[in-house]
Design a protein around this motif. Structure first.
Motif, mmCIF file in Angstrom:
data_model
loop_
_atom_site.group_PDB
_atom_site.id
_atom_site.type_symbol
_atom_site.label_atom_id
_atom_site.label_comp_id
_atom_site.label_asym_id
_atom_site.label_seq_id
_atom_site.Cartn_x
_atom_site.Cartn_y
_atom_site.Cartn_z
ATOM 1 N N ALA A 184 0.833 -1.204 0.000
ATOM 2 C CA ALA A 184 0.000 0.000 0.000
ATOM 3 C C ALA A 184 0.867 1.252 0.000
ATOM 4 C CB ALA A 184 -0.929 -0.001 1.215
ATOM 5 N N GLY A 185 1.930 1.255 0.802
ATOM 6 C CA GLY A 185 2.818 2.414 0.855
ATOM 7 C C GLY A 185 3.485 2.679 -0.477
ATOM 8 N N VAL A 186 3.939 1.622 -1.141
ATOM 9 C CA VAL A 186 4.568 1.765 -2.457
ATOM 10 C C VAL A 186 3.576 2.341 -3.464
ATOM 11 C CG1 VAL A 186 5.521 0.493 -4.428
ATOM 12 C CG2 VAL A 186 6.297 -0.043 -2.118
ATOM 13 N N MET A 187 2.348 1.841 -3.449
ATOM 14 C CA MET A 187 1.359 2.287 -4.427
ATOM 15 C C MET A 187 0.953 3.739 -4.212
ATOM 16 S SD MET A 187 -1.027 -1.121 -4.856
ATOM 17 C CE MET A 187 -2.014 -0.438 -6.193
ATOM 18 N N VAL A 188 0.821 4.156 -2.957
ATOM 19 C CA VAL A 188 0.470 5.560 -2.693
ATOM 20 C C VAL A 188 1.593 6.481 -3.134
ATOM 21 C CG1 VAL A 188 0.027 7.247 -0.867
ATOM 22 C CG2 VAL A 188 -1.131 5.042 -0.814
ATOM 23 N N ALA A 189 2.840 6.137 -2.803
ATOM 24 C CA ALA A 189 3.974 6.970 -3.206
ATOM 25 C C ALA A 189 4.109 7.016 -4.721
ATOM 26 C CB ALA A 189 5.266 6.439 -2.571
ATOM 27 N N ALA A 190 3.928 5.870 -5.381
ATOM 28 C CA ALA A 190 4.018 5.828 -6.839
ATOM 29 C C ALA A 190 2.923 6.678 -7.472
ATOM 30 C CB ALA A 190 3.909 4.377 -7.325
ATOM 31 N N SER A 227 8.814 0.956 -12.286
ATOM 32 C CA SER A 227 8.770 -0.488 -12.529
ATOM 33 C C SER A 227 9.419 -1.251 -11.386
ATOM 34 C CB SER A 227 9.477 -0.833 -13.849
ATOM 35 O OG SER A 227 8.796 -0.300 -14.950
ATOM 36 N N ALA A 228 10.561 -0.749 -10.917
ATOM 37 C CA ALA A 228 11.276 -1.422 -9.828
ATOM 38 C C ALA A 228 10.465 -1.378 -8.535
ATOM 39 C CB ALA A 228 12.638 -0.766 -9.617
ATOM 40 N N GLY A 229 9.855 -0.229 -8.245
ATOM 41 C CA GLY A 229 9.044 -0.109 -7.039
ATOM 42 C C GLY A 229 7.859 -1.052 -7.060
ATOM 43 N N ILE A 230 7.185 -1.147 -8.190
ATOM 44 C CA ILE A 230 6.032 -2.046 -8.301
ATOM 45 C C ILE A 230 6.493 -3.499 -8.221
ATOM 46 C CG2 ILE A 230 4.259 -2.877 -9.893
ATOM 47 C CD1 ILE A 230 3.758 -0.018 -10.703
ATOM 48 N N ALA A 231 7.663 -3.806 -8.798
ATOM 49 C CA ALA A 231 8.190 -5.169 -8.716
ATOM 50 C C ALA A 231 8.477 -5.557 -7.267
ATOM 51 C CB ALA A 231 9.460 -5.290 -9.552
ATOM 52 N N ILE A 232 9.017 -4.611 -6.493
ATOM 53 C CA ILE A 232 9.321 -4.884 -5.084
ATOM 54 C C ILE A 232 8.053 -5.219 -4.311
ATOM 55 C CG2 ILE A 232 10.111 -3.820 -2.934
ATOM 56 C CD1 ILE A 232 12.148 -2.246 -4.617
ATOM 57 N N VAL A 287 7.302 2.332 5.513
ATOM 58 C CA VAL A 287 8.531 1.839 4.882
ATOM 59 C C VAL A 287 8.352 1.751 3.364
ATOM 60 C CG1 VAL A 287 10.098 -0.133 4.679
ATOM 61 C CG2 VAL A 287 9.289 0.588 6.931
ATOM 62 N N GLY A 288 7.216 1.200 2.936
ATOM 63 C CA GLY A 288 6.949 1.100 1.507
ATOM 64 C C GLY A 288 6.899 2.457 0.834
ATOM 65 N N PHE A 289 6.268 3.417 1.501
ATOM 66 C CA PHE A 289 6.178 4.772 0.954
ATOM 67 C C PHE A 289 7.567 5.382 0.808
ATOM 68 C CE2 PHE A 289 5.594 9.315 0.931
ATOM 69 C CZ PHE A 289 4.402 9.525 0.263
ATOM 70 N N MET A 290 8.402 5.222 1.848
ATOM 71 C CA MET A 290 9.751 5.802 1.809
ATOM 72 C C MET A 290 10.612 5.150 0.739
ATOM 73 S SD MET A 290 10.676 6.519 5.832
ATOM 74 C CE MET A 290 10.310 4.857 6.396
#
Length: 259
Positions: free
Chosen positions: A42-48, A151-156, A246-249
Motif C-alpha cells: 500500500a505504501g509503495v502504491m500511494v507513493a508511486a 517499474s522497480a518499485g512495483i516489482a518490489i 517503509v513502503g512509501f519511503m
C-alpha cells in the motif's frame, strides 16, 4: 526499445519470484506477515501514485494556469470510477474474506482469489504503461530512469503479493506448481495492460496528464478499498502502518533518486 521491454517485464518478475515461495515455504503466511506485506504494498502504491503519476500530470498541465488541476482531477476521478466498475462486474474474493464480491458465480474460491489479485494488478500495469508512453513521446517531466524506478518499485511490492496469493492456494490443497502458476498468472495482466496502455496513450498524447492521473486514481482505489482494510483487520497492530511507511519511503527514494 530494449529498456522499455525490460521496464514492462520487471513487475511480472517480482510477482513470479514471490509466487515461487511455494517451493521453499510451508503452510500459510502468518497473519502479522500478511499485514506487513500488505502495508508495504500500500505504501509503495500511494507513493508511486503521487510522485510518479500525479506530480508529472500537474507539471505537464502547468501552462493551463489556474486550471492546471483540471486534467488531474478528471483523470483521477475516472480512474476510481473505472476500478469501481470492474469491482462490480468481476466476481472475486479478497484475502481473509468469507463473502465474494461482484456478480454471483459458481467459480471456485481459489479462482476468485486469483481474480482479486489480478483486478488489483490492472492499475499497476496501466501506471507503468502510461509512464513509458510519456517517455516514448518525449513528454517533459518523464524520463527513462523515472519509468524504471516506477517499474522497480512495483516489482518490489509485487514480490509479497505473489507470495500472498500462492501460499494460501498451496495451503488449500493445491499442488506447488499449480499454486505457483496461480500467483504467476495474477501478474501477467501487468505487462499486457502496460502494452495496451502504451498503444492507447500514443494515440492521444495531448491527454497524457489525464492518463497519468487515471492510473493514479485506479491505484488509490485499490489501496483504500482492499489493502488498507486487509492490513488493519482483526486485533490492533502497528505492523501494517509501519510497513506502509517503509513502503512509501522506499518508493519515494527510488522515484526521487532515479527520476
Amino acid at each position: 526499445m530494449e529498456d522499455v521491454f525490460w521496464g514492462l517485464m520487471i513487475p511480472l518478475l517480482g510477482t513470479t519470484l514471490g509466487a515461487a515461495c511455494v517451493f521453499f515455504m510451508r503452510g500459510r503466511l502468518h497473519r502479522s506477515v500478511q499485514r506487513g506485506l500488505t502495508g508495504f504494498a500500500a505504501g509503495v502504491m500511494v507513493a508511486a501514485s503521487f510522485f510518479s503519476l500525479l506530480l508529472p500530470a500537474l507539471e505537464q498541465s502547468a501552462p493551463m494556469g489556474r486550471w492546471a488541476f483540471l486534467p488531474a482531477v478528471i483523470g483521477f476521478g475516472v480512474g476510481v470510477a473505472f476500478l469501481l466498475f470492474l469491482d462490480h462486474i468481476i466476481p472475486h474474493l479478497h484475502m481473509n474474506a468469507e463473502t465474494a464480491e461482484g456478480p454471483r458465480s459458481h467459480l471456485k474460491k481459489t479462482t476468485m482469489l486469483i481474480l482479486a489479485v489480478t483486478l488489483h494488478n490492472i492499475p499497476e500495469g496501466m501506471a507503468v504503461g502510461v509512464v513509458y508512453a510519456g517517455v516514448l513521446a518525449g513528454s517533459s517531466g518523464l524520463t527513462t530512469s523515472g519509468a524504471m524506478a516506477l517499474s522497480a518499485g512495483i516489482a518490489i511490492q509485487n514480490f509479497p503479493e505473489g507470495a500472498i496469493i500462492s501460499m494460501p492456494l498451496k495451503a488449500s490443497g493445491m499442488g506447488s506448481w499449480k499454486s505457483f502458476f496461480g500467483g504467476f498468472l495474477s501478474g501477467v495482466v501487468e505487462p499486457v495492460g502496460a502494452v495496451l496502455t502504451i498503444l492507447l496513450t500514443s494515440l492521444v498524447v495531448p491527454l497524457l496528464p489525464c492518463f497519468l492521473s487515471f492510473a493514479a486514481g485506479a491505484m488509490i482505489y485499490v489501496v483504500v478499498e482492499e489493502l488498507i482494510p486487509e492490513m488493519s483487520a482483526g486485533e490492533h497492530s502497528d505492523i501494517g502502518v509501519v510497513s506502509f511507511a517503509v513502503g512509501f519511503m522506499v518508493m519515494m527514494a527510488l522515484d526521487v533518486a532515479l527520476g
